[in-house]
Enzyme design. Sequence first.
Site, PDB file in Angstrom:
ATOM      1  N   GLU A 189       4.708   0.294  -5.481  1.00  0.00           N
ATOM      2  CA  GLU A 189       4.334   0.330  -4.082  1.00  0.00           C
ATOM      3  C   GLU A 189       4.498   1.751  -3.542  1.00  0.00           C
ATOM      4  O   GLU A 189       5.580   2.319  -3.698  1.00  0.00           O
ATOM      5  CB  GLU A 189       5.209  -0.638  -3.283  1.00  0.00           C
ATOM      6  CG  GLU A 189       4.732  -0.884  -1.874  1.00  0.00           C
ATOM      7  CD  GLU A 189       5.520  -1.972  -1.162  1.00  0.00           C
ATOM      8  OE1 GLU A 189       6.072  -1.653  -0.083  1.00  0.00           O
ATOM      9  OE2 GLU A 189       5.607  -3.100  -1.671  1.00  0.00           O
TER      10      GLU A 189
ATOM     11  N   ARG B 110      10.154  -8.792  -1.923  1.00  0.00           N
ATOM     12  CA  ARG B 110      10.108  -7.454  -2.492  1.00  0.00           C
ATOM     13  C   ARG B 110       9.213  -7.488  -3.729  1.00  0.00           C
ATOM     14  O   ARG B 110       9.215  -8.457  -4.494  1.00  0.00           O
ATOM     15  CB  ARG B 110      11.511  -6.959  -2.880  1.00  0.00           C
ATOM     16  CG  ARG B 110      12.374  -6.520  -1.709  1.00  0.00           C
ATOM     17  CD  ARG B 110      11.894  -5.183  -1.163  1.00  0.00           C
ATOM     18  NE  ARG B 110      12.806  -4.608  -0.181  1.00  0.00           N
ATOM     19  CZ  ARG B 110      12.630  -4.658   1.134  1.00  0.00           C
ATOM     20  NH1 ARG B 110      11.587  -5.286   1.617  1.00  0.00           N
ATOM     21  NH2 ARG B 110      13.494  -4.084   1.947  1.00  0.00           N
TER      22      ARG B 110
ATOM     23  N   HIS C  54       2.368  -4.049   2.797  1.00  0.00           N
ATOM     24  CA  HIS C  54       3.745  -4.161   3.278  1.00  0.00           C
ATOM     25  C   HIS C  54       3.777  -4.101   4.812  1.00  0.00           C
ATOM     26  O   HIS C  54       4.516  -3.326   5.412  1.00  0.00           O
ATOM     27  CB  HIS C  54       4.624  -3.053   2.685  1.00  0.00           C
ATOM     28  CG  HIS C  54       6.081  -3.429   2.650  1.00  0.00           C
ATOM     29  ND1 HIS C  54       6.950  -2.966   1.689  1.00  0.00           N
ATOM     30  CD2 HIS C  54       6.836  -4.226   3.459  1.00  0.00           C
ATOM     31  CE1 HIS C  54       8.169  -3.447   1.907  1.00  0.00           C
ATOM     32  NE2 HIS C  54       8.115  -4.226   2.976  1.00  0.00           N
TER      33      HIS C  54
END
Length: 312
Positions: free
Chosen positions: A257, A229, A276
């Site tokens: 993000e 993460r 991602h």
Amino acid sequence: MTATTRILVSSETDDLIGRELFSQLDSVEVIPYDPTTTSLDERQRQAEIFVPPYRGTNRPMALMAQMPNLRMVQITAAGTDEWVNEVPDGVVLAGARGAHAGPVSEWVLSAALTQYRQWPALVRFQDEHVWAHRKFAADTLRGKRALIVGAGSIGLAVARLFAVFGTESTLVASTRRDGVHAAGEIPELIQGHEIVVITAPLNDQTRNLVDKHFLASMDDGSLLINAGRGKIVDTNALVTELQSGRLRAALDVTEPEPLLEDHPLWACPGAIISPHSARTVPGTNELCYGVAVEQVKTFMIGKIPANAARAR
């Protein structure tokens, strides 16, 4: 007479396999819904199990408030950190831990090879039509040591792949077990590892774990790979190290993000960034729904699923 359990499953194409797999369960009614909607119809509101979509999992989060009979939320992501404080009290939340090990570990390996074999430089030479023989220094994974922070299914899969390429792995988890170090040992373990891989979940213990002190302890020229993460890594501290040229990085997740267009991380030397997408390869949605169905089956017989985050 056995009661029917209503399961709300996304109507999007990536979730078709989920609807098929859930419909094979006994005493289940699969109810499709549009993840972009803001309002459920009366039949959808009666669902007891809610399955967010494979892509853009968080989009329909607000719909939970419209389901008075909700008893379980089963997401297709491995990490449940973004949902854990949003799911109503008394509702079980479970993730798809285990489904992503293959695709994500493959991404980690490809990221390491990309950096060590200097593919970013090669592509730039190709763009300039330059035959770059002996114009750069490539390296090998053989003989390297990797510190893998997060010894779940993904971290273990990464270690297995690294072993094939002659890379020795040191595994770290929240608590010590055979072959795995405890997180408290990280400060003593960092040095001597050319590669540090983050595959840990985000929680209070891992938030900003990779801070300026962690990064400063990494050996000169070493590589940070984050497939966990974004919030596990202090972005500002990482930018400082990358701009100095002391470290390299391969990032599938960032903080913030998505990464803002003018963020300095984009231009940092020695960094490669993917959006991602480590898990995003054909067939991953089927793997995720395979795990999700097993979790729901366990819940339906009155047991707590293995991937349950908590039942508030």
